[in-house]
Enzyme design. Structure first.
Site, PDB file in Angstrom:
ATOM      1  N   ASP A   1       8.976   3.579   7.988  1.00  0.00           N
ATOM      2  CA  ASP A   1       7.681   4.013   7.478  1.00  0.00           C
ATOM      3  C   ASP A   1       7.109   4.997   8.495  1.00  0.00           C
ATOM      4  O   ASP A   1       7.056   4.695   9.692  1.00  0.00           O
ATOM      5  CB  ASP A   1       6.764   2.781   7.390  1.00  0.00           C
ATOM      6  CG  ASP A   1       5.808   2.861   6.244  1.00  0.00           C
ATOM      7  OD1 ASP A   1       5.237   3.938   6.042  1.00  0.00           O
ATOM      8  OD2 ASP A   1       5.615   1.830   5.569  1.00  0.00           O
TER       9      ASP A   1
ATOM     10  N   ASP B   1       3.934   7.696   4.534  1.00  0.00           N
ATOM     11  CA  ASP B   1       2.636   7.143   4.161  1.00  0.00           C
ATOM     12  C   ASP B   1       1.649   8.243   3.745  1.00  0.00           C
ATOM     13  O   ASP B   1       1.544   9.278   4.427  1.00  0.00           O
ATOM     14  CB  ASP B   1       2.062   6.385   5.370  1.00  0.00           C
ATOM     15  CG  ASP B   1       0.840   5.569   5.012  1.00  0.00           C
ATOM     16  OD1 ASP B   1       0.959   4.653   4.191  1.00  0.00           O
ATOM     17  OD2 ASP B   1      -0.249   5.854   5.562  1.00  0.00           O
TER      18      ASP B   1
ATOM     19  N   GLU C   1       4.765   8.335  -0.206  1.00  0.00           N
ATOM     20  CA  GLU C   1       3.701   7.586  -0.865  1.00  0.00           C
ATOM     21  C   GLU C   1       2.601   8.584  -1.178  1.00  0.00           C
ATOM     22  O   GLU C   1       2.069   9.248  -0.281  1.00  0.00           O
ATOM     23  CB  GLU C   1       3.186   6.465   0.024  1.00  0.00           C
ATOM     24  CG  GLU C   1       2.350   5.492  -0.778  1.00  0.00           C
ATOM     25  CD  GLU C   1       1.118   5.015  -0.064  1.00  0.00           C
ATOM     26  OE1 GLU C   1       0.553   3.995  -0.474  1.00  0.00           O
ATOM     27  OE2 GLU C   1       0.696   5.682   0.910  1.00  0.00           O
TER      28      GLU C   1
ATOM     29  N   HIS D   1       3.212  -3.959  -0.210  1.00  0.00           N
ATOM     30  CA  HIS D   1       2.283  -4.667   0.680  1.00  0.00           C
ATOM     31  C   HIS D   1       0.816  -4.364   0.370  1.00  0.00           C
ATOM     32  O   HIS D   1      -0.066  -4.925   1.011  1.00  0.00           O
ATOM     33  CB  HIS D   1       2.596  -4.299   2.131  1.00  0.00           C
ATOM     34  CG  HIS D   1       2.370  -2.841   2.392  1.00  0.00           C
ATOM     35  ND1 HIS D   1       3.160  -1.852   1.834  1.00  0.00           N
ATOM     36  CD2 HIS D   1       1.418  -2.196   3.111  1.00  0.00           C
ATOM     37  CE1 HIS D   1       2.713  -0.677   2.207  1.00  0.00           C
ATOM     38  NE2 HIS D   1       1.640  -0.840   2.986  1.00  0.00           N
ATOM     39  N   ASP D   2       0.547  -3.449  -0.562  1.00  0.00           N
ATOM     40  CA  ASP D   2      -0.834  -3.107  -0.916  1.00  0.00           C
ATOM     41  C   ASP D   2      -1.238  -3.685  -2.277  1.00  0.00           C
ATOM     42  O   ASP D   2      -2.349  -3.415  -2.744  1.00  0.00           O
ATOM     43  CB  ASP D   2      -1.008  -1.581  -1.003  1.00  0.00           C
ATOM     44  CG  ASP D   2      -0.843  -0.876   0.332  1.00  0.00           C
ATOM     45  OD1 ASP D   2      -1.126  -1.491   1.375  1.00  0.00           O
ATOM     46  OD2 ASP D   2      -0.426   0.302   0.328  1.00  0.00           O
TER      47      ASP D   2
HETATM   48  O1  TEU Z   1      -1.777   3.168   1.417  1.00  0.00           O
HETATM   49  C1  TEU Z   1      -2.526   4.135   0.749  1.00  0.00           C
HETATM   50  C2  TEU Z   1      -2.851   3.785  -0.653  1.00  0.00           C
HETATM   51  O2  TEU Z   1      -2.506   4.552  -1.520  1.00  0.00           O
HETATM   52  C3  TEU Z   1      -3.602   2.588  -1.075  1.00  0.00           C
HETATM   53  O3  TEU Z   1      -2.869   1.840  -1.997  1.00  0.00           O
HETATM   54  C4  TEU Z   1      -4.233   1.774   0.018  1.00  0.00           C
HETATM   55  O4  TEU Z   1      -3.579   0.541   0.142  1.00  0.00           O
HETATM   56  C5  TEU Z   1      -5.678   1.500  -0.262  1.00  0.00           C
HETATM   57  O5  TEU Z   1      -5.771   0.537  -1.253  1.00  0.00           O
HETATM   58  C6  TEU Z   1      -6.530   2.679  -0.598  1.00  0.00           C
HETATM   59  O6  TEU Z   1      -7.768   2.215  -1.091  1.00  0.00           O
HETATM   60  C7  TEU Z   1      -1.093   3.447   2.593  1.00  0.00           C
HETATM   61  C8  TEU Z   1      -0.503   2.161   3.138  1.00  0.00           C
HETATM   62  O7  TEU Z   1       0.451   1.675   2.234  1.00  0.00           O
HETATM   63  C9  TEU Z   1      -1.613   1.211   3.426  1.00  0.00           C
HETATM   64  O8  TEU Z   1      -1.147  -0.055   3.812  1.00  0.00           O
HETATM   65  C10 TEU Z   1      -2.482   1.829   4.505  1.00  0.00           C
HETATM   66  O9  TEU Z   1      -3.624   1.035   4.709  1.00  0.00           O
HETATM   67  C11 TEU Z   1      -2.952   3.238   4.129  1.00  0.00           C
HETATM   68  O10 TEU Z   1      -1.900   4.034   3.593  1.00  0.00           O
HETATM   69  C12 TEU Z   1      -3.458   3.975   5.345  1.00  0.00           C
HETATM   70  O11 TEU Z   1      -2.407   4.257   6.219  1.00  0.00           O
END
Ligand code: TEU
Length: 561
Positions: A97, A198, A252, A326-327
């Site tokens: 990542d 990311d 992403e 993970h989100d």
């Molecule tokens: O996530 C960015 C993202 O698109 C979102 O889904 C995020 O989890 C959040 O809900 C926006 O409101 C990426 C990573 O996957 C996330 O874990 C990080 O917190 C974020 O970027 C910042 O690096």
């Protein structure tokens, strides 16, 4: 898409919650090493490791303070390199990542810029005049408040689209881009095979930083989700890093449209192999608001996934296939059944996703149907985003029970509760005290129990992974949507040469009489069932009764031979 990766299934590890080898309550590299046999048995071809770099952990490692070092909480760099070697020995590749939209404010670049006043590094960040309430524009941070933070002792401020401890990098600065390229090349030399990038679509910002008068989602977003130089930056990374080393890339890209995805993944443009779009996971957001839950719009879900399949095929692009990460909350809690049909619904969801064209991603625990942990009060949550949503919404007068309903359903902590390995204390995740509260039902729902069951979810995933390796139709076949408007059933085919797969899934807890689509039956004869989640029967005169959450993969031959 590179041929070498076309049949690969990726497994996402969230190291902090995977397996703790030393009893400190946090998962670590040695813990991952101990579970490589398990992953090999599952059959996956690559691991995506979420960040383990040095980090103050404000956002669980997405706030990196040193790209070249490993945070001691996970172990050492030597251990990580050993993990690479051990994985490669098992034909498992490594996807790291990479978080280069922002760094932690503890990063030496940030310190040099604002504590040592080094001009070179100041230009690595996005700095504007203003601060202390008088900010350059109305852009908001995803984690609450203004996206601008005052720089101590100055009348200026830096941009942070996420937490104030995550300062956005200035990609306009060529020297910064060089540093990023070197850092990524370095990781490749150490054995990394691919990158998950990311929020990579956010790296180019509108240079005018306009006030956002008609916000799309959150104030500012329309000015950075497809910034003016994004394609140029991706092409530069591709030229310098991805192509020369044949690294796999998955970007992403929050809020990316299909049109964006077509540009990012068209191989002739040399940008990315695939992207993560969250489009299909927004089908239970009420009026686009993640924290106000509504019933899943199933037909919309199918339409979205179908159009991504069809559109990306037009440009030879490639999809990433996933229900969870993970989100996101756990897929079975969200789209399946937590009760008597947990196992069949988990298998159905997996089947419908894995039979699409693209690269499937399994999030740790999904392979045995883990559920959301079932936290109840806000004190049980740790995630910066959930805590911010709670604060902001309760302060704005929304009743607490309504706010909590949204958080229980959508919190990122749903995915982050520790892996449930067995029925022992703390689910065998740690011998110490876990950093997060365990899921409520770990004694019943865990890897060991599921794997012992020949009809368990793990074995079903094994078969899906195997099918992708063995069956050209799965890796190469074109996608053919069928019955896209059916209210309960998703049915599609994958076709190639004179053969086809017909994939059918009932998304509901009631049985449905189902007639196979005429347009399919006119061309193909069904010959066998490749996989299903019940003891199965063949259709009679093109009709069958699908049981609760039933799914079937049929294989057929073209009538004209
Ligand atoms: O996530 C960015 C993202 O698109 C979102 O889904 C995020 O989890 C959040 O809900 C926006 O409101 C990426 C990573 O996957 C996330 O874990 C990080 O917190 C974020 O970027 C910042 O690096």
């Amino acid at each position: 898409m590179k041929d070498a990766w076309k049949r690969t299934t990726v497994y996402q590890i969230y190291p902090k919650s995977f397996f703790d080898s030393n009893g400190d309550g946090y998962g670590d590299i040695k813990g991952i090493m101990k579970k490589l046999d398990y992953l090999e048995e599952l059959g996956i071809g690559a691991i995506w490791l979420t960040p383990m770099y040095y980090s103050p952990q404000v956002d669980n490692g997405y706030d990196i303070s040193d790209y070249n070092e490993i945070d001691p909480m996970f172990g050492t760099k030597e251990e990580l390199l050993e993990l690479f070697t051990e994985s490669h020995r098992r034909d498992i590749r490594i996807i790291m990542d990479i978080v280069v939209n922002h760094t932690s404010t503890e990063h030496k670049w940030f310190k040099k810029a604002f504590m040592e006043h080094d001009e070179k590094y100041r230009n690595f960040y996005i700095v504007k005049e203003g601060g202390n309430g008088d900010v350059p524009n109305n852009w908001k941070s995803f984690f609450g408040g203004s996206a601008w933070e005052n720089i101590e002792g100055e009348n200026s401020c830096y941009l942070h689209l996420f937490a104030k401890e995550q300062a956005d990098l200035n990609w306009e600065c060529e020297q910064l881009r060089k540093e990023v390229i070197m850092m990524m090349q370095e990781w490749i030399k150490l054995g990394v095979d691919g990158f998950r990038l990311d929020v990579i679509n956010l790296i180019s910002k509108d240079p005018d930083f306009p006030n956002d008068l008609n916000p799309y989602g959150i104030e500012g977003k329309q000015y950075y989700i497809r910034g003016p130089r994004i394609h140029e930056y991706l092409q530069e990374l591709n030229r310098e890093v991805f192509s020369p080393y044949e690294a796999l890339t998955v970007g992403e890209t929050m809020s990316a449209s299909i049109e964006d995805a077509m540009l990012y993944t068209d191989p002739s443009r040399k940008e990315l192999d695939m992207i993560f779009s969250m489009d299909h996971l927004e089908v239970d957001y009420k009026n686009g608001d993640r924290w106000t839950v509504q019933e899943t719009d199933f037909v919309k879900l199918k339409h979205i996934l179908s159009s991504w399949q069809l559109k990306l095929e037009e440009v030879n692009g490639w999809n990433s296939l996933f229900w969870s990460n993970h989100d996101q909350p756990r897929a079975v809690s969200r789209f399946g059944n937590k009760g008597d049909y947990r196992i069949v619904s988990a298998k159905m969801l997996a089947t419908m996703m894995h039979m699409l064209k693209g690269t499937p991603y399994i999030y740790q625990g999904e392979e045995f149907g883990m559920l959301d942990p079932g936290y109840e009060t806000i004190e049980e949550y740790q995630d910066i985003e959930s805590l911010h949503v709670y604060r902001e919404r309760t302060e704005s007068g929304i009743p607490q029970d309504i706010v909590m309903k949204g958080i229980r359903r959508q919190s990122r902590d749903n995915a982050r509760s520790p892996m449930q390995w067995n029925g022992e204390e703390y689910a065998g995740f740690t011998k110490g005290t876990p950093w997060m509260i365990m899921g409520k039902r770990y004694q019943e729902i865990n890897a060991e129990t599921d794997r012992k069951d020949p009809n368990g979810i793990f074995h079903h995933y094994q078969k899906l992974i195997e099918l992708r390796k063995e069956e050209d139709l799965v890796s190469e076949g074109s996608y053919w949507p069928l019955d896209d408007d059916h209210p309960y059933v998703w049915c599609y085919a994958r076709v190639k040469d004179k053969e086809a797969l017909l994939i059918i899934g009932n998304f509901y807890q009631s049985s449905v009489e189902y007639h196979l689509p005429d347009e399919f039956c006119e061309c193909y004869d069904i010959e066998e069932v490749l996989l299903s989640n019940y003891e199965n029967t063949m259709p009679v005169d093109g009709a069958l009764v699908l049981r609760e959450y039933e799914c079937i993969i049929y294989k057929g031959k073209h009538k004209e031979g």
